[in-house]
Write a protein that holds these residues in place. Structure first.
Motif, short mmCIF file in Angstrom:
data_model
loop_
_atom_site.label_atom_id
_atom_site.label_comp_id
_atom_site.label_asym_id
_atom_site.label_seq_id
_atom_site.Cartn_x
_atom_site.Cartn_y
_atom_site.Cartn_z
N ASP A 83 10.20 1.54 8.22
CA ASP A 83 9.17 0.88 9.01
C ASP A 83 7.82 0.95 8.30
N ARG A 84 7.51 2.10 7.71
CA ARG A 84 6.26 2.26 6.97
C ARG A 84 6.23 1.34 5.76
N GLU A 85 7.33 1.22 5.05
CA GLU A 85 7.40 0.34 3.88
C GLU A 85 7.20 -1.12 4.29
N LYS A 86 7.79 -1.51 5.42
CA LYS A 86 7.59 -2.88 5.91
C LYS A 86 6.12 -3.11 6.24
N LYS B 135 0.01 -5.77 2.26
CA LYS B 135 -0.20 -6.37 0.94
C LYS B 135 -0.19 -7.88 1.02
N VAL B 136 0.73 -8.44 1.80
CA VAL B 136 0.80 -9.89 1.97
C VAL B 136 -0.48 -10.40 2.63
N GLU C 143 -3.47 -8.96 2.62
CA GLU C 143 -4.57 -8.83 1.67
C GLU C 143 -4.57 -9.97 0.66
N LYS C 144 -3.36 -10.31 0.17
CA LYS C 144 -3.24 -11.42 -0.78
C LYS C 144 -3.69 -12.73 -0.13
N VAL D 40 3.51 -1.54 4.96
CA VAL D 40 2.76 -1.59 3.69
C VAL D 40 2.92 -2.97 3.05
N LEU D 41 4.14 -3.50 3.07
CA LEU D 41 4.40 -4.83 2.51
C LEU D 41 3.61 -5.90 3.27
N LYS D 42 3.61 -5.82 4.60
CA LYS D 42 2.85 -6.78 5.41
C LYS D 42 1.36 -6.71 5.09
#
Length: 193
Positions: free
Chosen positions: A25-28, A34-35, A37-38, A30-32
């Protein structure tokens, strides 16, 4: 002892799954992040690009009359304060006014409106004629149609939000159309004098 061992094993397995689930859940998350921020960085660049195109259009083009240049400056200000749909409303207003100048005396305008089931010409009738006369491309016709939909919603609804890609493509197409239509209007005025 065996029951105590099974209980501890079950508790350990459950805790393991919980830790694994929290990690995933934490990795998801973090990925969200990053997306997002991009997307924010790209959005800043797109807004800068649109504002730059508006600035160039205002400053470096002799075909743009002062009233339109003023409106384009206001559009840039709306983009700056993140009022994209209000800026689209103003962009479409400029296009509509330019099309009025070009087609108001044209008898085909009323014929197009009648053919489309209207008593009076509407914005889409003007766009249809502009596409027929090859002042705008088929793609631009569709992009400005999207901008018209956004404009209509902005004029009648509160807190309108649209996909950035639709707004950006409408802006880029709209700026190009404004430049083309301004040249046509200027050429017609020059021919009349």
């Amino acid at each position: 002892m065996s029951q105590k061992f099974d209980w501890i094993t079950a508790l350990s397995v459950t805790a393991g799954f919980l830790i694994l689930w929290l990690f995933i859940d934490r990795e998801k998350m973090v990925l969200k992040i990053k997306v997002l921020e991009k997307e924010i960085d790209e959005n800043k660049n797109l807004n800068k690009e649109i504002k730059q195109k508006l600035k160039e259009l205002i400053e470096n083009n002799k075909d743009i009359d002062p009233e339109i240049a003023n409106e384009l400056g206001q559009i840039a200000a709306l983009i700056e304060i993140k009022q994209d749909t209000k800026a689209i409303l103003s962009l479409v207003k400029i296009i509509e006014n330019l099309l009025h100048k070009i087609y108001e005396p044209d008898v085909r305008l009323n014929q197009t409106a009648t053919k489309n089931g209207r008593k009076r010409p509407a914005f889409m009738d003007y766009l249809e004629l502009a596409q027929h006369d090859k002042y705008i491309s088929k793609e631009d016709f569709h992009l400005i149609s999207v901008a018209k939909i956004i404009r209509d919603e902005e004029a009648h609804d509160l807190d309108v939000e649209k996909e950035k890609s639709r707004i950006v493509s409408s802006f880029i197409s709209g700026i190009s159309i404004i430049l083309t239509l301004c040249r046509i209007v200027k050429n017609r005025v020059t021919k009349m004098t």
